[in-house]
Design a protein around this motif. Sequence first.
Motif, PDB file in Angstrom:
ATOM      1  N   UNK A 214       0.823  -1.216   0.000  1.00 27.85           N
ATOM      2  CA  UNK A 214       0.000   0.000   0.000  1.00 27.85           C
ATOM      3  C   UNK A 214       0.855   1.263   0.000  1.00 27.85           C
ATOM      4  N   UNK A 215       1.885   1.298   0.830  1.00 30.41           N
ATOM      5  CA  UNK A 215       2.713   2.501   0.919  1.00 30.41           C
ATOM      6  C   UNK A 215       3.501   2.749  -0.370  1.00 30.41           C
ATOM      7  N   UNK A 216       4.019   1.698  -0.966  1.00 26.65           N
ATOM      8  CA  UNK A 216       4.756   1.868  -2.226  1.00 26.65           C
ATOM      9  C   UNK A 216       3.820   2.367  -3.326  1.00 26.65           C
ATOM     10  N   UNK A 217       2.619   1.784  -3.403  1.00 27.68           N
ATOM     11  CA  UNK A 217       1.657   2.215  -4.416  1.00 27.68           C
ATOM     12  C   UNK A 217       1.206   3.646  -4.166  1.00 27.68           C
ATOM     13  N   UNK A 218       0.860   3.952  -2.928  1.00 29.19           N
ATOM     14  CA  UNK A 218       0.410   5.307  -2.557  1.00 29.19           C
ATOM     15  C   UNK A 218       1.440   6.360  -2.944  1.00 29.19           C
ATOM     16  N   UNK A 219       2.711   6.084  -2.654  1.00 30.38           N
ATOM     17  CA  UNK A 219       3.756   7.068  -2.921  1.00 30.38           C
ATOM     18  C   UNK A 219       4.085   7.195  -4.400  1.00 30.38           C
ATOM     19  N   UNK A 220       3.720   6.197  -5.207  1.00 32.73           N
ATOM     20  CA  UNK A 220       3.989   6.252  -6.647  1.00 32.73           C
ATOM     21  C   UNK A 220       2.865   6.941  -7.414  1.00 32.73           C
ATOM     22  N   UNK A 221       1.653   6.896  -6.869  1.00 35.98           N
ATOM     23  CA  UNK A 221       0.506   7.484  -7.561  1.00 35.98           C
ATOM     24  C   UNK A 221       0.498   9.005  -7.450  1.00 35.98           C
ATOM     25  N   UNK A 222      -0.060   9.688  -8.451  1.00 35.07           N
ATOM     26  CA  UNK A 222      -0.300  11.125  -8.311  1.00 35.07           C
ATOM     27  C   UNK A 222      -1.243  11.343  -7.115  1.00 35.07           C
TER      28      UNK A 222
ATOM     29  N   UNK B  52      -7.591   1.993   5.352  1.00 36.94           N
ATOM     30  CA  UNK B  52      -7.354   3.369   4.894  1.00 36.94           C
ATOM     31  C   UNK B  52      -6.399   4.084   5.849  1.00 36.94           C
ATOM     32  N   UNK B  53      -6.562   3.853   7.146  1.00 35.68           N
ATOM     33  CA  UNK B  53      -5.653   4.447   8.132  1.00 35.68           C
ATOM     34  C   UNK B  53      -4.234   3.971   7.943  1.00 35.68           C
ATOM     35  N   UNK B  54      -4.063   2.681   7.671  1.00 36.34           N
ATOM     36  CA  UNK B  54      -2.736   2.121   7.401  1.00 36.34           C
ATOM     37  C   UNK B  54      -2.163   2.765   6.142  1.00 36.34           C
ATOM     38  N   UNK B  55      -2.988   2.880   5.134  1.00 39.14           N
ATOM     39  CA  UNK B  55      -2.592   3.458   3.847  1.00 39.14           C
ATOM     40  C   UNK B  55      -2.066   4.883   4.006  1.00 39.14           C
ATOM     41  N   UNK B  56      -2.776   5.712   4.770  1.00 34.38           N
ATOM     42  CA  UNK B  56      -2.385   7.108   4.922  1.00 34.38           C
ATOM     43  C   UNK B  56      -1.321   7.340   5.983  1.00 34.38           C
ATOM     44  N   UNK B  57      -1.042   6.361   6.819  1.00 33.96           N
ATOM     45  CA  UNK B  57      -0.072   6.531   7.897  1.00 33.96           C
ATOM     46  C   UNK B  57       1.292   6.957   7.349  1.00 33.96           C
ATOM     47  N   UNK B  58       1.764   8.111   7.787  1.00 36.54           N
ATOM     48  CA  UNK B  58       3.082   8.610   7.390  1.00 36.54           C
ATOM     49  C   UNK B  58       3.158   9.245   6.011  1.00 36.54           C
ATOM     50  N   UNK B  59       2.028   9.414   5.339  1.00 38.12           N
ATOM     51  CA  UNK B  59       2.038   9.949   3.979  1.00 38.12           C
ATOM     52  C   UNK B  59       2.407  11.419   3.965  1.00 38.12           C
TER      53      UNK B  59
END
Length: 142
Positions: free
Chosen positions: A45-53, A69-76
Motif C-alpha cells: 500500500x505505501x509503495x503504491x500510494x507514494x507512486x501514484x499522483x 485506509x488508516x494504514x494506507x495514509x499513515x506517514x504519507x
Amino acid sequence: MVETGFTPFNTMVDKANRLLKEIEEAFGWPKERRNQSYAALRAVLHALRDRLPVDEAVQFGAQLPTLVRGVYYDGWKPSKTPVKLGTEEFLERVQGDFPYAIDGGTGRLVHTVLDTLKNHISPGEWEDIKSSLPGSLAGVLP
C-alpha cells in the motif's frame, strides 16, 4: 468477529481482518502469520500510494476499508509524491519494508496483495490506477 462493544467498530475490524485473511489464504499462511499478512499489505500500500499522483492516491484510498485506509495514509507526505519508481525500484521499496522472506519473491508478494486489493476496489478505480502508472509498473498490477 472481534467485539469492541460498538457495532461500527466491529464492522471495521471485521473488514480489515477479512482482507488480511484473503492475503493469508492466497499464500497458504495460517492465521498465526497475521503479522506477516499485515506487513505485506502495508508495504505494498505505501509503495503504491507514494507512486501514484496525489489525486489518484486519494481516490484509491477512499475505497479502502476504513482501518486499512488508516494504514494506507499513515506517514504519507503528499507534497513529496509521486515518487518516480520504475518496476525494480518499486519492488525494492516493498522488499525493504517487508521484513520476511517470501516464496516466489517480492514480485509474487506484490501481485498477490494487489490482486486481493483489486477485489475491494471498483473496476473503474482499478483501471484509473493502472493508467496513472508507467507501462512497466502498470504491468505488475493484476
